[in-house]
Design a protein around this motif. Structure first.
Motif, PDB file in Angstrom:
ATOM      1  N   LYS A 209      27.914  31.974  63.955  1.00 17.72           N
ATOM      2  CA  LYS A 209      28.335  33.373  63.925  1.00 17.72           C
ATOM      3  C   LYS A 209      29.460  33.581  62.918  1.00 17.72           C
ATOM      4  O   LYS A 209      29.457  34.527  62.150  1.00 17.72           O
ATOM      5  CB  LYS A 209      28.782  33.816  65.322  1.00 17.72           C
ATOM      6  N   ASP A 210      30.418  32.680  62.943  1.00 17.23           N
ATOM      7  CA  ASP A 210      31.523  32.727  61.988  1.00 17.23           C
ATOM      8  C   ASP A 210      32.048  31.311  61.816  1.00 17.23           C
ATOM      9  O   ASP A 210      31.905  30.463  62.711  1.00 17.23           O
ATOM     10  CB  ASP A 210      32.639  33.650  62.481  1.00 17.23           C
ATOM     11  N   ILE A 211      32.660  31.065  60.649  1.00 18.75           N
ATOM     12  CA  ILE A 211      33.149  29.729  60.345  1.00 18.75           C
ATOM     13  C   ILE A 211      34.339  29.859  59.411  1.00 18.75           C
ATOM     14  O   ILE A 211      34.399  30.769  58.585  1.00 18.75           O
ATOM     15  CB  ILE A 211      32.029  28.864  59.716  1.00 18.75           C
ATOM     16  N   SER A 212      35.309  28.977  59.563  1.00 15.21           N
ATOM     17  CA  SER A 212      36.496  28.995  58.721  1.00 15.21           C
ATOM     18  C   SER A 212      36.931  27.566  58.429  1.00 15.21           C
ATOM     19  O   SER A 212      36.667  26.656  59.219  1.00 15.21           O
ATOM     20  CB  SER A 212      37.641  29.767  59.389  1.00 15.21           C
ATOM     21  N   MET A 213      37.597  27.380  57.296  1.00  6.86           N
ATOM     22  CA  MET A 213      38.073  26.055  56.886  1.00  6.86           C
ATOM     23  C   MET A 213      39.551  26.147  56.523  1.00  6.86           C
ATOM     24  O   MET A 213      39.952  27.001  55.747  1.00  6.86           O
ATOM     25  CB  MET A 213      37.268  25.538  55.687  1.00  6.86           C
ATOM     26  N   THR A 214      40.351  25.273  57.101  1.00  7.26           N
ATOM     27  CA  THR A 214      41.788  25.214  56.807  1.00  7.26           C
ATOM     28  C   THR A 214      42.145  23.820  56.335  1.00  7.26           C
ATOM     29  O   THR A 214      41.482  22.836  56.693  1.00  7.26           O
ATOM     30  CB  THR A 214      42.617  25.579  58.042  1.00  7.26           C
ATOM     31  N   TYR A 215      43.212  23.754  55.527  1.00  6.80           N
ATOM     32  CA  TYR A 215      43.649  22.479  54.944  1.00  6.80           C
ATOM     33  C   TYR A 215      44.898  21.999  55.654  1.00  6.80           C
ATOM     34  O   TYR A 215      45.824  22.764  55.923  1.00  6.80           O
ATOM     35  CB  TYR A 215      43.931  22.660  53.457  1.00  6.80           C
ATOM     36  N   ALA A 216      44.914  20.695  55.996  1.00  8.35           N
ATOM     37  CA  ALA A 216      46.070  20.056  56.607  1.00  8.35           C
ATOM     38  C   ALA A 216      46.484  18.885  55.724  1.00  8.35           C
ATOM     39  O   ALA A 216      45.674  18.008  55.432  1.00  8.35           O
ATOM     40  CB  ALA A 216      45.750  19.577  58.032  1.00  8.35           C
ATOM     41  N   PHE A 217      47.724  18.903  55.260  1.00  7.55           N
ATOM     42  CA  PHE A 217      48.231  17.868  54.354  1.00  7.55           C
ATOM     43  C   PHE A 217      48.155  16.494  55.026  1.00  7.55           C
ATOM     44  O   PHE A 217      48.442  16.365  56.209  1.00  7.55           O
ATOM     45  CB  PHE A 217      49.686  18.187  53.996  1.00  7.55           C
ATOM     46  N   PRO A 218      47.721  15.443  54.304  1.00  6.65           N
ATOM     47  CA  PRO A 218      47.432  15.442  52.871  1.00  6.65           C
ATOM     48  C   PRO A 218      45.947  15.562  52.520  1.00  6.65           C
ATOM     49  O   PRO A 218      45.593  16.059  51.485  1.00  6.65           O
ATOM     50  CB  PRO A 218      47.968  14.097  52.420  1.00  6.65           C
ATOM     51  N   THR A 219      45.028  15.092  53.413  1.00  4.90           N
ATOM     52  CA  THR A 219      43.614  15.020  53.006  1.00  4.90           C
ATOM     53  C   THR A 219      42.656  15.553  54.068  1.00  4.90           C
ATOM     54  O   THR A 219      41.471  15.280  54.004  1.00  4.90           O
ATOM     55  CB  THR A 219      43.237  13.555  52.695  1.00  4.90           C
TER      56      THR A 219
END
Length: 402
Positions: A209-219
């Motif tokens: 239905k919905d999707i999101s991507m977030t970045y967490a340091f470092p990889t």
């Protein structure tokens, strides 16, 4: 002079500056030159007196008297000057030791030139520091660029960890493959292109239905998935296919042991009608929606989208899919006025009848359909006989022609 030294008057205390120190040395040097000049004058006067002594005694006497007076005056002046010379260094030393302010004469041209040179050198030093300050940002940026370039050459620049959460039915491996994230991609490029990867994963599975991507340091990249809820199941003779809340039918069947205890069964496969049915049913109260057990398509000559809703208490409701939002909310009010196992017909208006009437109507409808079928067969047979006779006539007419 002694009393003046012994007096302790409050004065402002400070250190001698470079200019004052040089001026003091210049004054001492000037005093020494004046003393040497006085000694030279005294020597010339002595020679003159010796020359005068060679004259007459009277003149010598007068000259001696005059010389005596002059010598006495000079001695008094010398004593005063010596006292002043002795007193001045003592006072200067005393003031230097006590670090008190002294007021000196105006500086000479040489000292002014030296002071200007010192100021100019100081100014040049300040300009050099200003250029250094301007160069610091360039040095910092160059250093950062060099470090970043070195980082891109290391294996650490391509390390990525993709973590999925929230997905119960969507296949995680399928989502990762459809995202087109490659192992050789840099961490930085993955972060910059995350919107494109999210769009690829949205169309990878009908559950998403919905999707999101977030970045967490470092990889680390965290993918949060929101799935559609199951509205019901499309039922065939053998399998059950989930129908999602957006009206889409999932092509992957669900095992019988994984089905919930209670669910809505849909027994027609027209995908467009299924989507319309889910959309209409989502707009009615949940108290009515939860009472529906199964749905069957029962089109009539007038209404092509007519369906039969079988409730959990055995009541049947005939209603067009396009009018579910408008008519089905009255079900609870009508249900209180009818008997069990009754039928509520909402095709043209809204009225109800019991099961026996329903059976009679069904029988009449069946007989009517059979009668219409027989008439159709007779008409087909008559048309066939007429066609055969026409063909025979044609053949009969063609024979003489031969």
């Amino acid at each position: 002079m002694t009393d003046k030294k012994n007096q302790k008057t409050p004065k402002e205390v400070t250190k001698l500056s470079e200019w004052q120190r040089r001026n003091q040395e210049y004054q001492k040097k000037k005093q020494l030159e004046e003393q040497e000049e006085k000694e030279k004058k005294a020597q010339e006067e002595k020679e003159r007196q010796e020359f005068l002594n060679q004259k007459t005694p009277s003149e010598n006497l007068d000259a001696e008297e005059q010389n005596a007076e002059t010598t006495e005056e000079e001695n008094v002046a010398d004593v005063a000057e010596e006292g002043l010379q002795e007193t001045l260094p003592e006072e200067v030393e005393e003031e230097a030791e006590e670090e008190k302010i002294i007021y000196l004469a105006e500086p000479s041209e040489a000292m002014l030139e030296e002071e200007e040179l010192a100021k100019k050198a100081k100014k040049e030093g300040q300009i050099a520091r200003r250029h250094l300050y301007r160069a610091i940002p360039v040095l910092v940026i160059s250093t950062l660029i060099a470090l970043f370039s070195a980082y891109l050459l290391t294996p650490l620049a391509k390390q990525k960890v993709v973590e999925f959460s929230g997905n119960k039915n969507a296949d995680q491996t399928l989502l990762f493959e459809k995202s087109q994230i490659k192992n050789q991609d840099y961490t930085l490029t993955t972060f910059l292109n995350r919107d494109r990867y999210v769009a690829n994963m949205k169309v990878a599975s009908p559950w998403v239905k919905d999707i999101s991507m977030t970045y967490a340091f470092p990889t680390t990249f965290k993918v949060q998935v929101e799935e559609y809820q199951v509205f019901g199941y499309y039922v065939t003779e053998e399998d059950h296919y989930p129908i999602l809340e957006n009206g889409e039918v999932v092509e992957t069947p669900v095992a019988t042991d994984q089905l919930p205890k209670s669910y809505l069964s849909v027994r027609f496969s027209d995908r467009e009608l299924v989507r319309q049915f889910v959309k209409q049913l989502g707009k009615i109260p949940s108290s009515v929606r939860d009472e529906i057990e199964s749905v069957d398509l029962a089109p009539s000559k007038v209404t092509k989208d007519l369906v039969t809703l079988t409730m959990k208490d055995g009541t049947k409701v005939l209603v067009p899919i396009s009018q579910i939002k408008r008519k089905l909310p009255y079900y609870n009010q009508i249900r209180k006025l009818i008997e069990d196992n009754s039928v509520i017909d909402m095709e043209a208006g809204i009225y109800s009848y019991n099961a026996e009437t329903m059976a009679t109507l069904a029988q009449e409808k069946k007989e009517k359909e059979q009668g219409e079928g027989n008439k159709t067969e007779e008409a087909d047979a008559n048309s066939t006989d007429s066609d055969e006779s026409a063909v025979a006539t044609e053949q009969h007419e063609e024979v003489p022609a031969e």
